[in-house]
Design a protein around this motif. Structure first.
Motif, PDB file in Angstrom:
ATOM      1  N   ASN A   1       0.797  -1.224   0.000  1.00 45.71           N
ATOM      2  CA  ASN A   1       0.000   0.000   0.000  1.00 45.71           C
ATOM      3  C   ASN A   1       0.831   1.277   0.000  1.00 45.71           C
ATOM      4  N   GLY A   2       2.165   1.136   0.100  1.00 48.36           N
ATOM      5  CA  GLY A   2       3.037   2.293   0.026  1.00 48.36           C
ATOM      6  C   GLY A   2       3.129   3.104   1.300  1.00 48.36           C
ATOM      7  N   ASP A   3       2.464   2.662   2.364  1.00 47.74           N
ATOM      8  CA  ASP A   3       2.487   3.392   3.632  1.00 47.74           C
ATOM      9  C   ASP A   3       3.000   2.513   4.776  1.00 47.74           C
ATOM     10  N   GLY A   4       3.729   1.450   4.410  1.00 49.29           N
ATOM     11  CA  GLY A   4       4.233   0.522   5.416  1.00 49.29           C
ATOM     12  C   GLY A   4       3.289  -0.628   5.712  1.00 49.29           C
ATOM     13  N   THR A   5       2.144  -0.664   5.021  1.00 48.69           N
ATOM     14  CA  THR A   5       1.195  -1.761   5.210  1.00 48.69           C
ATOM     15  C   THR A   5       1.013  -2.512   3.894  1.00 48.69           C
ATOM     16  N   TYR A   6       0.346  -3.659   3.964  1.00 50.09           N
ATOM     17  CA  TYR A   6       0.001  -4.418   2.771  1.00 50.09           C
ATOM     18  C   TYR A   6      -1.405  -4.966   2.928  1.00 50.09           C
ATOM     19  N   THR A   7      -1.996  -5.331   1.814  1.00 50.46           N
ATOM     20  CA  THR A   7      -3.330  -5.928   1.779  1.00 50.46           C
ATOM     21  C   THR A   7      -3.215  -7.370   1.297  1.00 50.46           C
ATOM     22  N   ASN A   8      -3.830  -8.301   2.005  1.00 48.36           N
ATOM     23  CA  ASN A   8      -3.838  -9.699   1.571  1.00 48.36           C
ATOM     24  C   ASN A   8      -4.769  -9.896   0.380  1.00 48.36           C
ATOM     25  N   PRO A   9      -4.420 -10.827  -0.533  1.00 50.24           N
ATOM     26  CA  PRO A   9      -3.194 -11.616  -0.541  1.00 50.24           C
ATOM     27  C   PRO A   9      -2.075 -10.887  -1.271  1.00 50.24           C
ATOM     28  N   PRO A  10      -0.812 -11.088  -0.881  1.00 55.87           N
ATOM     29  CA  PRO A  10       0.274 -10.452  -1.626  1.00 55.87           C
ATOM     30  C   PRO A  10       0.323 -10.857  -3.094  1.00 55.87           C
ATOM     31  N   LEU A  11      -0.010 -12.106  -3.389  1.00 58.84           N
ATOM     32  CA  LEU A  11      -0.111 -12.598  -4.756  1.00 58.84           C
ATOM     33  C   LEU A  11      -1.569 -12.944  -5.006  1.00 58.84           C
ATOM     34  N   TYR A  12      -2.288 -12.102  -5.749  1.00 62.06           N
ATOM     35  CA  TYR A  12      -3.707 -12.328  -5.979  1.00 62.06           C
ATOM     36  C   TYR A  12      -3.863 -13.225  -7.209  1.00 62.06           C
ATOM     37  N   ALA A  13      -3.416 -14.460  -7.055  1.00 54.24           N
ATOM     38  CA  ALA A  13      -3.442 -15.427  -8.140  1.00 54.24           C
ATOM     39  C   ALA A  13      -3.333 -16.816  -7.523  1.00 54.24           C
ATOM     40  N   ASP A  14      -3.467 -17.824  -8.361  1.00 56.86           N
ATOM     41  CA  ASP A  14      -3.492 -19.210  -7.896  1.00 56.86           C
ATOM     42  C   ASP A  14      -2.067 -19.701  -7.616  1.00 56.86           C
ATOM     43  N   TYR A  15      -1.612 -19.509  -6.374  1.00 57.44           N
ATOM     44  CA  TYR A  15      -0.315 -20.011  -5.917  1.00 57.44           C
ATOM     45  C   TYR A  15      -0.585 -20.959  -4.744  1.00 57.44           C
ATOM     46  N   PRO A  16      -0.906 -22.233  -5.041  1.00 57.05           N
ATOM     47  CA  PRO A  16      -1.365 -23.149  -3.994  1.00 57.05           C
ATOM     48  C   PRO A  16      -0.233 -23.895  -3.293  1.00 57.05           C
ATOM     49  N   ASP A  17      -0.599 -24.566  -2.201  1.00 55.91           N
ATOM     50  CA  ASP A  17       0.306 -25.449  -1.445  1.00 55.91           C
ATOM     51  C   ASP A  17       1.622 -24.754  -1.114  1.00 55.91           C
ATOM     52  N   PRO A  18       1.578 -23.615  -0.448  1.00 55.31           N
ATOM     53  CA  PRO A  18       2.807 -22.830  -0.263  1.00 55.31           C
ATOM     54  C   PRO A  18       3.763 -23.466   0.738  1.00 55.31           C
ATOM     55  N   ASP A  19       5.046 -23.312   0.476  1.00 56.63           N
ATOM     56  CA  ASP A  19       6.074 -23.527   1.485  1.00 56.63           C
ATOM     57  C   ASP A  19       7.055 -22.372   1.378  1.00 56.63           C
ATOM     58  N   VAL A  20       7.327 -21.738   2.497  1.00 59.76           N
ATOM     59  CA  VAL A  20       8.119 -20.507   2.512  1.00 59.76           C
ATOM     60  C   VAL A  20       9.249 -20.664   3.512  1.00 59.76           C
ATOM     61  N   ILE A  21      10.463 -20.289   3.097  1.00 59.61           N
ATOM     62  CA  ILE A  21      11.628 -20.326   3.981  1.00 59.61           C
ATOM     63  C   ILE A  21      12.359 -18.991   3.903  1.00 59.61           C
ATOM     64  N   ARG A  22      13.220 -18.766   4.890  1.00 57.22           N
ATOM     65  CA  ARG A  22      14.103 -17.601   4.882  1.00 57.22           C
ATOM     66  C   ARG A  22      15.548 -18.085   4.826  1.00 57.22           C
ATOM     67  N   VAL A  23      16.352 -17.419   3.989  1.00 63.45           N
ATOM     68  CA  VAL A  23      17.793 -17.647   3.921  1.00 63.45           C
ATOM     69  C   VAL A  23      18.448 -16.276   4.043  1.00 63.45           C
TER      70      VAL A  23
END
Length: 526
Positions: free
Chosen positions: A32-54
């Motif tokens: 949103n450009g003001d330090g916030t965001y609106t869900n979903p970050p990806l407004y598309a079919d991205y199923p079965d997520p797995d997310v890691i940090r490196v």
């Protein structure tokens, strides 16, 4: 005479504004450009997520089914702004159906990858339906990846490396719910032990995460569109389990948590949407009695619609959409409906154009080399410019959707050499295809080119196909439904589709040259 500085600045800002206005619009912007965001970050079919940090980078692995290349991985610095980083599988293997020969693998293919980083390498575990589980490794997510298969299939595998470096896979299937723990050899090539460790009726989609002395297991329960959280001091249990959130009331039913560099944790979870498919939401979490709770203490147990970005200062970014086809390779946003026949398409035969050569098929559903990208919510408009000079008699080449409802508008070369537009609508009902064809008007050709338009309004769950007569969009046929259905179609939300096929029994088809593909997230008159 040199202009005053203020005038030069004003002129420069005006030129920049005009340039930005002329650029193609990007996909849904969650930042949103003001330090916030609106869900979903990806407004598309991205199923079965797995997310890691490196380090300070986040990586997101997602299901791609029969699409080729397979197993997409995205990259972000803040969990909000994402770009496509690459794919693990250049092609899918396992039989001729992956090439759309003698059958198809729609709704099959790559499911529920599990991504980890260990020993300086990215490692991903996944199971292609009907095959044994594979593990692939790479120093960079862009590849190259080297892969090997285990001796069995682990449904929705959850890859886990414990603090001592030992590797495990947890697996459960919703028809049962028994969670089995597979111990892996040090080189990850063999299963050395299989042991039942827990049972949750209907559970699948497992994820394992360690935080301090606790190991947390996250499971989806598809029959309830809900997620459970279990915890134990050891992988073998004993486990205690609680209900977490669900898709209907609190924001999702399959996901887990990921840590931030500063020690905070964030949650990610998948939510079914009736038209666009399965989207992934991100949520702050807080800890209560060593249990992760989605949301905030002020609004617990639900994914917020709007939240503070977990990492501040990163610029807005979205996956690519538009393409001028000037590069030597296809953009990472594109995927073929099955493995392509690489002799039937080219970016080099006519530089600056994508050439699609007509493939032999009984119809759109069985045609190879349909090039796709994800539909974007809440609204997508895709325009494509086609050069039709190379079409042969019987060729049907154009723009449409691929999914449960397959609607398309094609330029068709008749036996008399003339060109016309044709609209098809094909609905996959599981046991049969219901198809209708609506002839369109003769194409008013100027130098043998035409511009086609696809609009997808996911707020209304309706799509429309048109051709552009000068600057005026002329709809062809009625609006059609936008539908996501896991039991029929492709198990994905509606995808944009560029296609070129010929149903003639013999002879060589021609080709269509795609000059450009331009995406916008708003109507042409907005």
């Amino acid at each position: 005479m040199k202009q005053p500085l203020a005038v030069r600045i004003a002129l420069a800002l005006g030129a920049a504004a005009l340039l930005l206005a002329a650029l193609p619009a990007l996909a849904w912007q969650a930042d949103n450009g003001d330090g916030t965001y609106t869900n979903p970050p990806l407004y598309a079919d991205y199923p079965d997520p797995d997310v890691i940090r490196v380090g300070e980078d986040f990586y997101f692995a997602t299901t791609t089914f029969a699409n080729s290349p397979g197993l997409r991985i995205l990259h972000s610095r803040d969990l909000v702004n994402w770009r496509i980083a690459g794919h693990v599988l250049p092609r899918l293997d396992g039989g001729p159906a992956f090439d759309l020969t003698g059958g198809n693998v729609y709704r099959r293919g790559v499911f529920a990858p599990s991504l980890r980083f260990q020993g300086g390498e990215f490692i991903v575990a996944f199971t292609v339906v009907g095959q044994n589980t594979r593990l692939c490794r790479a120093a960079q997510v862009a590849g190259p990846w080297r892969c090997h298969a285990l001796d069995r299939a682990a449904f929705d595998p959850a890859l886990f490396f414990d603090t001592d470096g030992r590797a495990y896979i947890a697996t459960a299937i919703g028809s049962d719910g028994t969670v089995t723990l597979l111990s892996l050899s040090a080189d990850l090539t063999r299963v050395t032990e299989a042991r039942r460790i827990h049972h949750i009726p209907g559970a699948e989609g497992s994820k394992l995460v360690r935080r301090g002395d606790w190991i947390y297991m996250f499971n989806a329960v598809p029959r309830r569109l809900a997620m459970t959280i279990s915890r134990a001091r050891a992988l073998t249990g004993p486990w205690e389990t609680i209900h977490a959130i669900d898709s209907a009331t609190s924001g999702g039913h399959q996901g887990a948590i990921v840590d931030l560099a500063d020690g905070r944790w964030w949650g990610f979870v998948m939510q079914d949407k009736p038209a666009i498919g399965r989207v992934t939401n991100f949520s702050p979490i807080f800890w209560r009695d060593d249990w992760p709770v989605w949301g905030t203490p002020e609004a617990p147990n639900r994914v917020p619609a709007v939240a503070r970005k977990p990492v501040q200062g990163q610029p807005p970014q979205q996956p690519a959409t538009s393409d001028e086809f000037d590069a030597p390779a296809l953009g990472l946003q594109w995927a073929w409906n099955h493995n392509p026949d690489d002799t039937r398409w080219s970016l080099s035969e006519r530089p600056g154009f994508l050439r699609l050569k007509a493939t032999r098929a009984t119809g759109f559903w069985t045609a190879r080399n349909t090039l796709t990208q994800k539909g974007q919510g809440p609204y997508s408009r895709a325009d494509v410019r086609l050069d039709l000079a190379g079409l042969a008699a019987g060729d049907r080449c154009g723009l449409g959707t691929l999914g449960k409802v397959n609607a398309g508008i094609a330029a068709v070369r008749g036996e008399d050499g003339g060109l016309r537009l044709e609209r098809h609508t094909i609905i996959d009902n599981g046991d049969r295809l219901a198809a209708t064809v609506q002839p369109g008007p003769d194409v008013p050709l100027a130098a043998g080119t035409v511009t086609l338009r696809l609009e997808m309004d996911f707020t209304r769950e309706r799509g429309r196909l048109s051709w552009l007569d000068g600057g005026t969009a002329r709809p062809l046929g009625d609006e059609f439904e936008l539908v996501y259905d896991w039991r029929t179609g492709t198990f994905q939300g509606p995808q944009v589709a560029l296609f070129c096929f010929n149903t003639a029994a013999a002879g060589n088809g021609g080709h269509v040259d795609v000059d450009w593909f331009r995406f916008a997230d708003r109507r042409a008159d907005d």
